[in-house]
Design a protein around this motif. Structure first.
Motif, short mmCIF file in Angstrom:
data_model
loop_
_atom_site.label_atom_id
_atom_site.label_comp_id
_atom_site.label_asym_id
_atom_site.label_seq_id
_atom_site.Cartn_x
_atom_site.Cartn_y
_atom_site.Cartn_z
N LYS A 56 -6.13 2.96 4.99
CA LYS A 56 -5.45 3.66 6.09
C LYS A 56 -4.36 4.59 5.55
O LYS A 56 -4.20 5.72 6.02
N THR A 57 -3.63 4.13 4.54
CA THR A 57 -2.55 4.95 3.97
C THR A 57 -3.12 6.18 3.28
O THR A 57 -2.59 7.29 3.42
N LEU A 58 -4.20 6.01 2.53
CA LEU A 58 -4.86 7.16 1.91
C LEU A 58 -5.31 8.16 2.97
O LEU A 58 -5.10 9.37 2.84
N HIS A 59 -5.93 7.64 4.02
CA HIS A 59 -6.43 8.49 5.09
C HIS A 59 -5.29 9.24 5.78
O HIS A 59 -5.39 10.46 6.03
N VAL A 81 -12.93 6.19 4.98
CA VAL A 81 -13.55 6.66 3.73
C VAL A 81 -13.97 8.13 3.88
O VAL A 81 -14.59 8.51 4.88
N THR A 82 -13.65 8.92 2.88
CA THR A 82 -14.00 10.34 2.91
C THR A 82 -15.48 10.56 2.66
O THR A 82 -16.12 11.36 3.34
N PRO A 125 -1.90 9.53 -5.81
CA PRO A 125 -3.27 9.91 -6.19
C PRO A 125 -3.73 11.21 -5.55
O PRO A 125 -3.47 11.46 -4.38
N GLU A 126 -4.40 12.03 -6.34
CA GLU A 126 -5.04 13.22 -5.78
C GLU A 126 -6.41 12.86 -5.23
O GLU A 126 -6.96 13.56 -4.38
N ILE A 127 -6.96 11.74 -5.72
CA ILE A 127 -8.23 11.22 -5.21
C ILE A 127 -8.31 9.75 -5.61
O ILE A 127 -7.77 9.35 -6.65
N ALA A 128 -8.96 8.94 -4.77
CA ALA A 128 -9.15 7.52 -5.06
C ALA A 128 -10.64 7.23 -5.09
O ALA A 128 -11.39 7.67 -4.22
N ALA A 183 0.83 -1.20 0.00
CA ALA A 183 0.00 0.00 0.00
C ALA A 183 0.86 1.26 0.00
O ALA A 183 0.61 2.21 -0.75
N ALA A 184 1.91 1.26 0.83
CA ALA A 184 2.79 2.42 0.90
C ALA A 184 3.51 2.64 -0.43
O ALA A 184 3.59 3.77 -0.93
#
Length: 412
Positions: free
Chosen positions: A138-141, A175-176, A122-125, A113-114
């Motif tokens: 978790k990494t995105l968050h 999740v956003t 990514p600017e957004i997933a 993931a890292a």
């Protein structure tokens, strides 16, 4: 609990290595992920940001495709990366032209993931419907990268809503924003104090409605059908095909088109044993006599969504296995649908039954009765089509939200 999750991922990989000895999909799954991080590094511009779309398989790709394509149309300067979990998605769409990179998603480990998120930047997933991966989320968050779930659907029997589901509820907390298909999903998430949710509906309605406006013309199918009424059986498995055999014999005035979910040689041979006089699509041009036969077997991939335009009634497979396949492609063309008993996870199937535009069956006798009933019902097809058209609009709602991020990062 995290150690158990990590062990599960490790065990899954071990099992895949064993299964791959005799299973083609498992072999492709592993081969596609061989040295995958380096492959990604070699094939994208790691100095640039990307919009990352992830799909579990082909069905989810088609579901999220309207969002991806409208975002691409509005922001052609953006770079888009697609990942798939399943070979049935990647192998069919690996050459999709609107993406700047298409890859298998590396298995969900902390390091993968890292490394992946570092490379893709990514600017957004955007994840479609489901697949909730702890380390990726978790990494995105942790890096404040927006993570959006579109066409999500939740049920009370899922682990998130069990007393022992705290670990998985934590994943939802990363999740956003959620765009979900039904009111039940909204309520279930709000019961977990997750208020970042909107009832937007299902983007598949936009996709299938769009397909009916520009269907691909299939001259060989058109010629095979001629002036006969046509029954189309899509995404079938062996239990479905065994039921269809009796119906075919009982309705000689109808043409039947069977498009199986799996087209490996062994399955195609099973169908040919059931219906030995069937013509095969790939042999029609070489064997013109096939046009006069009652049954046509579609022995290639990617045609089914356009084949439905030539039918009057559809049967959707999978209802005697893990669950039915896509009913909306047929309904969008105005075909009433029949399917097996396992449809409880599919809101559109419940809706179509309630509208009397679909019938669920459990046996050959029930299939015959449903077939007879739908022939007499002059309104079922129109009702199915109207249902689809009335449910469109989800894509526009999601795009409006995503643009708040794409505009914010317009200079990247």
């Amino acid at each position: 609990m995290l150690w158990l999750y990590n062990f599960g991922i490790f065990l899954y990989k071990i099992v895949l290595h064993i299964v791959s000895i005799f299973n083609v999909k498992a072999k492709l799954f592993l081969k596609g992920r061989n040295n995958i991080i380096q492959t990604i590094k070699n094939n994208i511009d790691i100095t640039k940001k990307h919009i990352w779309f992830h799909f579990a398989s082909l069905g989810e790709f088609e579901q999220g495709r309207p969002v991806l394509e409208q975002l691409r149309e509005k922001h052609p300067e953006k770079r888009i990366i697609i990942t798939f979990f399943s070979p049935s998605g990647y192998e069919i769409r690996k050459n999709y032209p609107l993406a700047d990179g298409i890859f298998y998603l590396p298995l969900d480990t902390k390091k993968n993931a890292a490394d992946f998120i570092h490379l893709v930047n990514p600017e957004i997933a955007v994840f479609t419907k489901y697949e909730f991966w702890y380390h990726y989320f978790k990494t995105l968050h942790a890096q404040n990268i927006p993570l959006i779930i579109i066409s999500g659907i939740f049920r009370p029997d899922q682990v998130f809503f069990k007393w022992y589901g705290n670990f998985y509820r934590k994943i939802l907390g990363f999740v956003t924003y959620f765009f979900v298909q039904n009111e039940q999903s909204v309520n279930l998430l709000k019961d977990l104090n997750l208020k970042n949710v909107t009832l937007s509906g299902d983007t598949r309605f936009d996709r299938v409605a769009e397909n009916t406006m520009r269907p691909k013309v299939l001259p060989l199918i058109q010629k095979f059908c001629g002036q006969s009424p046509v029954f189309i059986a899509g995404s079938t498995w062996l239990p479905d095909e065994q039921l269809l055999k009796e119906l075919i014999t009982a309705a000689p005035e109808w043409k039947f088109i069977i498009a199986p979910h799996e087209i490996n040689p062994a399955h195609l041979q099973e169908i040919m044993r059931l219906v030995p006089d069937a013509a095969r699509y790939t042999q029609l041009e070489k064997s013109p006599a096939g046009f006069g036969r009652q049954v046509l077997l579609i022995d290639n991939i990617g045609m089914l969504s356009s084949v439905y335009q030539y039918g009057q009634i559809a049967y959707i497979g999978g209802g005697f296995g893990t669950g039915i396949h896509n009913t909306l492609e047929a309904a969008a063309f105005g075909l009433p649908v029949i399917f097996g008993p396992k449809y409880d996870k599919f809101q559109e199937a419940k809706d179509l039954i309630a509208l009397q535009a679909a019938i669920s069956i459990k046996s050959a006798a029930e299939l015959s009765a449903a077939f007879a009933a739908l022939q007499k019902d002059e309104h079922a097809g129109d009702t199915a089509k109207k249902y689809v058209l009335d449910k469109t609009g989800s894509t526009a709602q999601i795009i409006k939200y995503l643009e708040t991020y794409t505009q914010m990062n317009a200079g990247l």
